[in-house]
Design an enzyme around this catalytic site. Structure first.
Site, PDB file in Angstrom:
ATOM      1  N   HIS A  71       0.679  -1.282  -0.063  1.00  0.00           N
ATOM      2  CA  HIS A  71       0.020  -0.036  -0.148  1.00  0.00           C
ATOM      3  C   HIS A  71       1.001   1.360  -0.104  1.00  0.00           C
ATOM      4  CE1 HIS A  71      -3.180  -2.761   0.816  1.00  0.00           C
ATOM      5  NE2 HIS A  71      -4.048  -1.824   0.696  1.00  0.00           N
ATOM      6  N   PRO A  72       0.513   2.230  -0.585  1.00  0.00           N
ATOM      7  CA  PRO A  72       1.207   3.535  -0.585  1.00  0.00           C
ATOM      8  C   PRO A  72       0.872   4.481   0.316  1.00  0.00           C
ATOM      9  CG  PRO A  72      -0.897   3.834  -1.907  1.00  0.00           C
ATOM     10  CD  PRO A  72      -0.714   2.376  -1.723  1.00  0.00           C
ATOM     11  N   SER A  88      -6.536   3.587  -5.697  1.00  0.00           N
ATOM     12  CA  SER A  88      -5.858   4.446  -4.553  1.00  0.00           C
ATOM     13  C   SER A  88      -5.957   5.846  -5.088  1.00  0.00           C
ATOM     14  CB  SER A  88      -4.429   4.331  -4.293  1.00  0.00           C
ATOM     15  OG  SER A  88      -4.408   2.743  -3.778  1.00  0.00           O
ATOM     16  N   GLU A  91      -9.487   6.910  -4.287  1.00  0.00           N
ATOM     17  CA  GLU A  91      -9.710   7.168  -2.799  1.00  0.00           C
ATOM     18  C   GLU A  91      -9.074   8.250  -2.100  1.00  0.00           C
ATOM     19  OE1 GLU A  91     -10.394   2.174  -2.884  1.00  0.00           O
ATOM     20  OE2 GLU A  91      -8.514   3.203  -2.245  1.00  0.00           O
ATOM     21  N   GLN A  92      -7.828   8.547  -2.441  1.00  0.00           N
ATOM     22  CA  GLN A  92      -7.085   9.496  -1.752  1.00  0.00           C
ATOM     23  C   GLN A  92      -7.730  10.856  -2.213  1.00  0.00           C
ATOM     24  OE1 GLN A  92      -2.885   9.561  -1.164  1.00  0.00           O
ATOM     25  NE2 GLN A  92      -2.640   7.329  -1.103  1.00  0.00           N
ATOM     26  N   ALA A 126      -8.557   3.466   5.388  1.00  0.00           N
ATOM     27  CA  ALA A 126      -9.685   3.611   4.554  1.00  0.00           C
ATOM     28  C   ALA A 126     -10.226   5.059   4.657  1.00  0.00           C
ATOM     29  CB  ALA A 126     -10.971   2.727   5.217  1.00  0.00           C
ATOM     30  N   VAL A 127      -9.615   5.879   3.553  1.00  0.00           N
ATOM     31  CA  VAL A 127      -9.895   7.227   3.522  1.00  0.00           C
ATOM     32  C   VAL A 127     -11.255   7.941   3.411  1.00  0.00           C
ATOM     33  CG1 VAL A 127      -7.537   7.628   3.149  1.00  0.00           C
ATOM     34  CG2 VAL A 127      -9.095   7.549   1.364  1.00  0.00           C
TER      35      VAL A 127
END
Length: 176
Positions: A71-72, A88, A91-92, A126-127
Site C-alpha cells: 500500500h502507498p 488508490s 480514494e485519496q 480507509a480514507v
C-alpha cells in the site's frame, strides 16, 4: 472505471478473468483474488468479501506483511508523482489528499515517516471514512499502538478498503 458486474457473471468467470477483474482489490496482491476465486459460487457480496478476507487471514505472516507494504503512503511520493493505482488515486482524492497545502503535505510526510520508522509498514486508512484532519488525528493516535496492534489495524483497514472497492464493482442483488 470498469462497468459493474453481477454475481451471476462473477460466478461464471474463468479463474484468470476473475483474477484480472478482482486482482487489484488488494493493492498489488492478485494472490488474494486467486485464493478467493476457489470459493465460488458466491451468493452475496458479503460472502464474496468474506472469501477475500479469509484468503488474507489464512495466508502466511510474510504474505500478509507484504500485502500491507504494497500500500502507498497517504499523500506520499507515489501520490504526488501520479504513481498510485486508479483505485488508490480515487480514494485519496475523495479525502482531499490530492489537494494539500504545503503545511498539510509536510504534516502527512512527517507522520508517514514517523509511522514507518516505528512500525516498518505504511499507515493504512480507509480514507472514504475520513477527512484530511481526521486522518491526521487518527495517525497521531495510532503512533501510540504496538506493532502487533498496528499490523492488525492495517489489515482491518485493508478489508474495509476492499469492501468499498467490491461495492463499486458489483451490481447489488442475488445471483440468478
Amino acid at each position: 472505471m470498469t462497468a459493474k458486474i453481477t454475481l451471476k457473471e462473477i460466478n461464471n468467470l474463468e479463474q484468470a478473468d476473475f483474477v484480472t477483474r478482482f486482482g487489484s482489490l488488494y493493492e498489488h496482491s492478485p494472490w488474494v483474488a486467486e485464493a478467493a476465486c476457489l470459493e465460488r459460487p458466491f451468493d452475496s457480496l458479503d460472502k464474496m468479501h468474506s472469501s477475500f478476507t479469509r484468503a488474507v487471514r489464512e495466508a502466511t505472516v510474510e504474505r500478509r506483511i507484504s500485502l500491507i507494504k504494497a500500500h502507498p503512503d497517504l499523500a506520499g511520493k507515489a501520490a504526488m508523482a501520479g504513481d498510485l493505482t486508479p483505485e488508490s488515486n480515487r480514494e485519496q482524492s475523495s479525502a482531499g489528499l490530492d489537494r494539500l497545502s504545503p503545511e498539510e503535505y509536510e504534516s502527512f510526510t512527517s507522520l508517514n515517516r514517523r509511522y514507518k520508522e516505528k512500525f516498518g509498514i505504511p499507515m493504512i486508512v480507509a480514507v472514504r471514512e475520513h477527512t484530511k484532519d481526521s486522518i491526521l488525528d487518527d495517525a497521531r493516535a495510532r503512533l501510540e499502538n504496538s506493532s502487533e496492534e498496528e499490523e492488525d489495524k492495517a489489515l482491518q483497514e485493508i478489508f474495509k478498503i476492499a469492501r468499498y472497492r467490491l461495492e463499486d464493482a458489483i451490481e447489488s442483488g442475488k445471483p440468478e
